[in-house]
Design a protein around this motif. Structure first.
Motif, mmCIF file in Angstrom:
data_model
loop_
_atom_site.group_PDB
_atom_site.id
_atom_site.type_symbol
_atom_site.label_atom_id
_atom_site.label_comp_id
_atom_site.label_asym_id
_atom_site.label_seq_id
_atom_site.Cartn_x
_atom_site.Cartn_y
_atom_site.Cartn_z
ATOM 1 N N ASN A 332 -112.708 49.025 -34.563
ATOM 2 C CA ASN A 332 -112.085 47.708 -34.685
ATOM 3 C C ASN A 332 -112.877 46.637 -33.950
ATOM 4 O O ASN A 332 -112.362 45.557 -33.666
ATOM 5 N N ASP A 333 -114.143 46.925 -33.629
ATOM 6 C CA ASP A 333 -114.966 45.952 -32.921
ATOM 7 C C ASP A 333 -115.201 44.726 -33.792
ATOM 8 O O ASP A 333 -115.548 44.843 -34.976
ATOM 9 N N VAL A 334 -115.028 43.540 -33.196
ATOM 10 C CA VAL A 334 -115.265 42.279 -33.891
ATOM 11 C C VAL A 334 -116.276 41.476 -33.081
ATOM 12 O O VAL A 334 -116.501 41.753 -31.898
ATOM 13 N N PRO A 335 -116.925 40.461 -33.693
ATOM 14 C CA PRO A 335 -117.915 39.670 -32.959
ATOM 15 C C PRO A 335 -117.275 38.889 -31.805
ATOM 16 O O PRO A 335 -116.497 37.967 -32.027
ATOM 17 N N THR A 336 -117.592 39.266 -30.584
ATOM 18 C CA THR A 336 -117.035 38.602 -29.398
ATOM 19 C C THR A 336 -118.112 37.927 -28.561
ATOM 20 O O THR A 336 -117.789 37.168 -27.645
ATOM 21 N N GLU A 337 -119.385 38.215 -28.848
ATOM 22 C CA GLU A 337 -120.488 37.584 -28.110
ATOM 23 C C GLU A 337 -120.970 36.388 -28.912
ATOM 24 O O GLU A 337 -121.468 36.538 -30.030
ATOM 25 N N ILE A 338 -120.797 35.180 -28.361
ATOM 26 C CA ILE A 338 -121.127 33.947 -29.068
ATOM 27 C C ILE A 338 -122.333 33.287 -28.418
ATOM 28 O O ILE A 338 -122.425 33.213 -27.183
ATOM 29 N N CYS A 339 -123.264 32.797 -29.229
ATOM 30 C CA CYS A 339 -124.449 32.115 -28.720
ATOM 31 C C CYS A 339 -124.036 30.892 -27.900
ATOM 32 O O CYS A 339 -123.134 30.144 -28.288
ATOM 33 N N ASN A 340 -124.715 30.667 -26.776
ATOM 34 C CA ASN A 340 -124.380 29.558 -25.889
ATOM 35 C C ASN A 340 -124.752 28.203 -26.466
ATOM 36 O O ASN A 340 -124.292 27.170 -25.979
ATOM 37 N N ASN A 341 -125.597 28.203 -27.478
ATOM 38 C CA ASN A 341 -126.017 26.957 -28.107
ATOM 39 C C ASN A 341 -124.943 26.511 -29.099
ATOM 40 O O ASN A 341 -124.739 27.161 -30.124
ATOM 41 N N PRO A 342 -124.220 25.409 -28.829
ATOM 42 C CA PRO A 342 -123.136 24.994 -29.743
ATOM 43 C C PRO A 342 -123.617 24.628 -31.133
ATOM 44 O O PRO A 342 -122.845 24.669 -32.089
ATOM 45 N N HIS A 343 -124.901 24.291 -31.277
ATOM 46 C CA HIS A 343 -125.437 23.971 -32.604
ATOM 47 C C HIS A 343 -125.726 25.236 -33.412
ATOM 48 O O HIS A 343 -125.794 25.190 -34.636
ATOM 49 N N CYS A 344 -125.896 26.338 -32.704
ATOM 50 C CA CYS A 344 -126.085 27.643 -33.367
ATOM 51 C C CYS A 344 -124.729 28.321 -33.547
ATOM 52 O O CYS A 344 -124.301 28.589 -34.655
ATOM 53 N N ASN A 345 -124.082 28.621 -32.399
ATOM 54 C CA ASN A 345 -122.699 29.123 -32.396
ATOM 55 C C ASN A 345 -122.498 30.387 -33.216
ATOM 56 O O ASN A 345 -121.421 30.633 -33.738
ATOM 57 N N ARG A 346 -123.530 31.188 -33.356
ATOM 58 C CA ARG A 346 -123.376 32.421 -34.120
ATOM 59 C C ARG A 346 -122.736 33.491 -33.240
ATOM 60 O O ARG A 346 -122.939 33.537 -32.039
ATOM 61 N N GLY A 347 -121.976 34.368 -33.902
ATOM 62 C CA GLY A 347 -121.295 35.442 -33.193
ATOM 63 C C GLY A 347 -121.939 36.786 -33.464
ATOM 64 O O GLY A 347 -122.562 36.995 -34.523
ATOM 65 N N PHE A 348 -121.780 37.706 -32.514
ATOM 66 C CA PHE A 348 -122.386 39.033 -32.633
ATOM 67 C C PHE A 348 -121.430 40.082 -32.086
ATOM 68 O O PHE A 348 -120.674 39.826 -31.139
ATOM 69 N N HIS A 349 -121.467 41.284 -32.679
ATOM 70 C CA HIS A 349 -120.813 42.423 -32.056
ATOM 71 C C HIS A 349 -121.566 42.753 -30.763
ATOM 72 O O HIS A 349 -122.803 42.622 -30.707
ATOM 73 N N CYS A 377 -131.724 31.009 -32.593
ATOM 74 C CA CYS A 377 -132.136 29.726 -32.022
ATOM 75 C C CYS A 377 -133.017 29.876 -30.792
ATOM 76 O O CYS A 377 -133.500 28.882 -30.255
ATOM 77 N N ARG A 378 -133.198 31.082 -30.293
ATOM 78 C CA ARG A 378 -134.035 31.396 -29.137
ATOM 79 C C ARG A 378 -133.515 30.812 -27.830
ATOM 80 O O ARG A 378 -134.239 30.756 -26.830
ATOM 81 N N VAL A 379 -132.273 30.376 -27.796
ATOM 82 C CA VAL A 379 -131.665 29.951 -26.545
ATOM 83 C C VAL A 379 -131.348 31.182 -25.713
ATOM 84 O O VAL A 379 -131.006 32.244 -26.243
ATOM 85 N N ASP A 380 -131.458 31.063 -24.384
ATOM 86 C CA ASP A 380 -131.202 32.205 -23.501
ATOM 87 C C ASP A 380 -129.823 32.789 -23.768
ATOM 88 O O ASP A 380 -128.841 32.072 -23.892
ATOM 89 N N PHE A 381 -129.770 34.128 -23.817
ATOM 90 C CA PHE A 381 -128.529 34.830 -24.139
ATOM 91 C C PHE A 381 -128.205 35.763 -22.996
ATOM 92 O O PHE A 381 -129.024 36.591 -22.626
#
Length: 381
Positions: A332-349, A377-381
């Motif tokens: 039941n894992d869902v994407p909870t890790e979100i990119c810190n860049n608000p313009h990217c804002n992509r989510g990841f498991h 986006c290559r922003v620090d994660f």
């Protein structure tokens, strides 16, 4: 962690919270136990002492079915403990009543046939060859079908049937689902007909709850649970911009403001939703969905009223940007890790981004924490 109150000697053994080690008390004895919760890379697994292995062996299939669905360590440990304790009770009851069952058999089959005639054979959806397990299908006043499982013990009708329903856990339902290890009695309330009638009453009493949840499922952008069950009292709804909200509904007061609400997503994007939710005045005369959609309009599914009732997959927009799935297969894992860049804002498991970062030569690690960059986006994660 809440599970520590019931299992104080179990502790996480990895940074992802998927591996736990420690000691658990089962049937009055302590056993060493190691639990591996399911993830993308590894399936569910249990390891323990030889004594624990001997205890688990008779329940191997039941454990595999029930525990593999446990995504939370507290649920997993409680399921393990209750299954073993119930199995031991059944074993004791079976041993002590073995001689008594010889005289009960004829009475049992006569009783079962008589009760099925009263219930109606058209209500029997499934039946075991031994006539000791049944699935009854009940259609409530709103036309919803409910499956009620009934298992008859060897001492039936001296011992009550064990009933299983797909309903939210409440005090009254808990009393209905009495164990077959209850004290033997000839009271009529222990008979199959009476227990089935009790189940019908419980289902009808929850009609307003089912109405509210069906309304949400039909018109909101529901992300989880998948699949939805009647027992589920929560929904995770898509808000947009990789943000979502999880609400827990009280089955006894389904139109009341949810007491538990949790928002997920990037802090910058979440703030308007949280502000709107806090400022909204709940209308006690409106439906659950009407209030939710008034407070958070973006939860409404644009395809809810599409021709033919066909709805698009609301999970696509919230999918993991690495595996392109919302829920990982087998978990039941869902994407909870979100990119810190608000313009990217992509989510990841969590497992997907960890695997990607570990494979990237530019990633560094300090104190078991990975430091890298967003794959997009290559922003620090």
């Amino acid at each position: 962690m809440s599970f520590l109150h019931a299992f104080p000697y179990m502790a996480p053994a990895d940074e992802r919270g998927l591996l736990y080690r420690g000691f658990i008390t089962l049937l009055g004895q302590e056993h060493y136990l190691e639990v591996q919760l399911p993830s993308r890379q590894q399936s569910f697994a249990l390891y323990g002492s030889p004594e624990l292995k001997a205890l688990l062996q008779p329940h191997e299939k039941a454990l595999e079915t029930r525990l593999a669905q446990s995504q939370d360590i507290a649920w997993c440990l409680n399921d393990l403990k209750s299954l073993l304790e119930q199995g031991e009770k059944d074993k004791i009851a079976t041993t002590s009543d073995r001689e008594a069952t010889k005289g009960v058999s004829a009475q049992k089959w006569k009783q079962v046939y008589s009760e099925l005639s009263v219930i109606g054979f058209d209500k029997v959806h499934e039946m075991s060859d031994a006539l000791d397990a049944f699935v009854f299908r009940y259609t409530d006043e709103k036309g919803r079908a409910h499956d009620i499982q009934a298992r008859l013990t060897a001492m039936y009708p001296l011992h009550p049937p064990v009933m299983t329903l797909d309903l939210p856990a409440t005090a009254t339902i808990g009393q209905l689902l009495a164990s077959a290890s209850s004290d033997a009695s000839n009271d009529a309330s222990m008979l199959l007909v009476a227990r089935l009638q009790d189940a019908y009453v419980q289902i009808e009493q929850l009609s307003a709850f089912f109405d509210a949840m069906d309304d949400v499922d039909a018109h909101a952008r529901v992300l989880a649970p998948v699949p939805v069950k009647r027992a589920d009292v929560w929904r995770r709804l898509a808000l947009g911009n990789h943000c979502s909200v999880q609400v827990h509904v009280d089955p006894s007061h389904p139109t009341a403001r949810p007491a538990q609400t949790q928002f997920f997503g990037h802090e910058k994007h979440l703030k308007p939703f949280q502000t709107a939710w806090s400022a909204y005045t709940w209308n006690p005369d409106a439906s659950l969905f009407a209030n939710l959609s008034a407070a958070l309009p973006t939860i409404v599914s644009s395809s809810a009223n599409a021709p033919g009732g066909r709805r698009t997959d609301e999970q696509d927009e919230m999918a993991c940007a690495i595996c392109f799935a919302y829920t990982l297969a087998g978990s039941n894992d869902v994407p909870t890790e979100i990119c810190n860049n608000p313009h990217c804002n992509r989510g990841f498991h969590s497992s997907c981004i960890v695997e990607w970062l570990q494979s990237n030569p530019g990633t560094t690690m300090s104190f078991n924490i990975l430091f890298g960059q967003c794959p997009y986006c290559r922003v620090d994660f």
